[in-house]
Write a protein that holds these residues in place. Structure first.
Motif, PDB file in Angstrom:
ATOM      1  N   ILE A  53       0.837  -1.203   0.000  1.00  0.00           N
ATOM      2  CA  ILE A  53       0.000   0.000   0.000  1.00  0.00           C
ATOM      3  C   ILE A  53       0.868   1.248   0.000  1.00  0.00           C
ATOM      4  O   ILE A  53       0.578   2.231  -0.693  1.00  0.00           O
ATOM      5  N   GLN A  62      -4.356   3.356  -3.667  1.00  0.00           N
ATOM      6  CA  GLN A  62      -3.691   2.679  -2.556  1.00  0.00           C
ATOM      7  C   GLN A  62      -4.711   1.920  -1.705  1.00  0.00           C
ATOM      8  O   GLN A  62      -4.687   1.967  -0.473  1.00  0.00           O
ATOM      9  N   ARG A  63      -5.582   1.208  -2.370  1.00  0.00           N
ATOM     10  CA  ARG A  63      -6.654   0.494  -1.682  1.00  0.00           C
ATOM     11  C   ARG A  63      -6.811  -0.875  -2.312  1.00  0.00           C
ATOM     12  O   ARG A  63      -7.012  -0.995  -3.523  1.00  0.00           O
ATOM     13  N   ASP A  82      -6.273  -0.513   3.238  1.00  0.00           N
ATOM     14  CA  ASP A  82      -5.733   0.792   2.846  1.00  0.00           C
ATOM     15  C   ASP A  82      -4.698   1.186   3.894  1.00  0.00           C
ATOM     16  O   ASP A  82      -4.334   0.380   4.765  1.00  0.00           O
ATOM     17  N   ASP A 267     -16.007   6.627   6.848  1.00  0.00           N
ATOM     18  CA  ASP A 267     -16.210   5.872   5.615  1.00  0.00           C
ATOM     19  C   ASP A 267     -17.680   5.603   5.334  1.00  0.00           C
ATOM     20  O   ASP A 267     -18.063   5.357   4.195  1.00  0.00           O
ATOM     21  N   VAL A 507      -6.010   7.935   2.393  1.00  0.00           N
ATOM     22  CA  VAL A 507      -7.240   7.607   3.127  1.00  0.00           C
ATOM     23  C   VAL A 507      -7.946   8.886   3.551  1.00  0.00           C
ATOM     24  O   VAL A 507      -9.163   9.041   3.360  1.00  0.00           O
ATOM     25  N   ARG A 510      -9.731  10.733   0.900  1.00  0.00           N
ATOM     26  CA  ARG A 510     -11.076  10.217   0.616  1.00  0.00           C
ATOM     27  C   ARG A 510     -12.066  10.659   1.698  1.00  0.00           C
ATOM     28  O   ARG A 510     -13.221  10.977   1.411  1.00  0.00           O
TER      29      ARG A 510
END
Length: 513
Positions: A53, A62-63, A82, A267, A507, A510
């Motif tokens: 990752i 990167q997931r 991740d 998330d 991360v 996102r």
């Protein structure tokens, strides 16, 4: 090929848990080598996952995703890797190896214990890597049930009491979490985290059912994390469990629950939920702030060393939860760093306390008088880690607190920054009391009778304990080495902020897009 790592990380410890019992039918001491071998394999897999990752291009996000049994989301169950989940998986695996090395001579040594240890590791990794809310509940229950059993493995009445108390409150927490998940399923028809994110965005974040779902999930996980006033199970569980179990669960169980709350908050519900529900956001910050202060005060009032560290966790996890309520990228970076640092620090402190307890029968702060002269390496490890817990640089402890406080200032929440500062002063009071007792108070007579001027570390050449006055005067070398190495790691990680940022930036990009 890379996504298979996710499945292996969960299945290896769960499958390996069978073998201590299976080989135990023929070999009495089969559990420890099997558990260590399984943990080393998991550590290698977690390191590989973090490296892949870390080196992945930003174009891939990167997931990594693994679809269980080949069924795609939202109908199938996903495992997701991740930067955030890889970091927690690496923490779980490293602490597991350290605790197993420590446990070789201190126990509990039954094959059933090591089978439970592997099951607990698998449950923690499952919570970390799942992308499905109900699957998270399944692993949450695995973790809870095994933890209750491990706490009670001391075979004492107080250990059974601590486990039973944890069982009742832990079951309530899991039930509340499940009710919240049920509300989301009823409203959206989905359990996949990213699919829920999209559906909640379409529905809106101010619907009462959505708000209720978050409330139930929040309270259920806060009980698992042990945030005041939902913390009452933690001091007894940590105090009465065997030293090995105390070190393991204090480092990882609440840590993984806090990770789950971060994952669900950002998330599934996202920053837009917090922006649309200011009252909920303010409530999270208020409760977490109270937990920081009360946990620090309760820790400063304790005389029994395990209870000091247990109540300290109430305050430290309050800082992590307050970072969620701040809805700040900077504060969240601090929360994740503090999550990792706290896991390492609590494992070190509880293992160090276990060494002094077995060697000298020292279970209270006053019992530590003068022990630094007889146990210099262990005492040094406790002192260094305690100062890291306070947030004295250079240590990972200062990094987490600094970024949380900075995020609070950036968000205009000066009161949170002040509370963190007050908590730091309170932490300094009980850590300084421990260090003063170790290094500057004259030893008690019982210590002189037990070990005279001889150091435990100076005779740590074997695994057999030599009885003298009813106490042990010999400690297995690997126990001392583990405490020393982990204590040094809390200092060495002070230089790791760039690594944390590299792993977490995609991360957080996102989360806060």
């Amino acid at each position: 090929m890379s996504d298979v790592l996710l499945a292996l990380l969960v299945t290896v410890p769960l499958v390996a848990a069978i073998f201590p019992l299976l080989f135990g039918l023929r070999y009495e001491n089969a559990g420890w080598p099997i558990a260590l071998a399984g943990s080393l394999v998991v550590t290698g897999l977690a390191g590989t996952l973090a490296w892949e990752i870390f080196t992945a291009s930003t174009e891939t996000g990167q997931r990594l995703v693994h679809e269980m049994a080949g069924y795609p989301a939202p109908y199938g169950i996903e495992l997701v890797g991740d930067g955030l989940s890889a970091l927690i998986a690496l923490l779980i695996s490293v602490v597991s190896v350290a605790v197993l090395i420590y446990s070789r001579s201190t126990g509990p040594g039954s094959n059933a214990f090591y089978s439970g240890f592997l099951l607990l590791m698998g449950g923690l990794l499952g919570m970390t890597l799942t992308g499905d809310l109900f699957n998270l509940f399944v692993f949450l229950e695995i973790v809870g049930l095994i933890t209750y059993a491990l706490v009670a493995s001391d075979d004492s009445g107080m250990a059974a009491y601590g486990a039973l108390k944890y069982l009742f409150l832990g079951t309530v927490g899991a039930s509340l979490y499940l009710i919240g998940v049920g509300y989301l399923l009823v409203r959206t028809g989905s359990l996949n985290m990213l699919d829920l994110q999209a559906r909640l965005a379409d529905i809106g974040y101010t619907e009462p059912l959505v708000q209720a779902a978050f409330g139930f999930i929040l309270i259920g996980l806060m009980l698992k994390i042990a945030v005041f006033p939902l913390h009452t199970w933690q001091p007894d569980a940590y105090t009465y469990a065997p030293d090995t179990v105390s070190a393991y669960i204090s480092a990882l169980v609440s840590t993984t629950a806090a990770y789950a709350l971060i994952r669900i908050s950002f998330d599934v519900f996202t920053v837009d939920f917090f922006a649309a529900n200011q009252l909920i956001t303010d409530a999270v910050v208020l409760v977490a702030s109270i937990s920081i202060v009360v946990g620090s005060l309760l820790a400063a009032m304790q005389t029994e060393i395990k209870r000091v560290f247990a109540y300290s966790s109430v305050a430290q996890f309050g800082m992590i939860v307050v970072a969620i309520g701040l809805n700040s990228r900077t504060a969240l970076l601090g929360a994740v760093i503090h999550l990792v640092g706290h896991g390492l620090m609590k494992a070190t402190l509880f293992m160090g306390a276990g060494i002094l307890s077995s060697a000298y029968g020292a279970t209270t702060i006053s019992d530590y008088a003068g022990l630094a002269k007889r146990s210099p390496i262990t005492s040094g490890g406790i002192a260094v880690t305690g100062l890291a817990l306070v947030g004295i640089p250079p240590s990972i402890g200062i990094l987490g607190k600094w970024y949380i406080a900075l995020g609070a200032v950036e968000s205009g929440s000066w009161s949170v920054a002040i509370i963190i500062f007050i908590s730091t002063l309170l932490t300094l009071t009980y850590v300084a009391r421990i260090i003063e007792t170790l290094y500057f108070n004259p030893p008690e007579a019982t210590h002189e009778e037990t070990a005279a001027s001889e150091s435990v570390e100076h005779v740590a050449v074997g695994d057999e304990a030599v009885a003298d006055g009813g106490l042990e005067t010999r400690v297995a070398t690997e126990r001392i080495v583990v405490v020393a190495v982990l204590a040094v790691s809390t200092v060495a990680l002070f230089a790791s902020v760039d690594l944390f940022t590299e792993l977490l930036d995609p991360v957080f990009g996102r989360f806060f897009q």
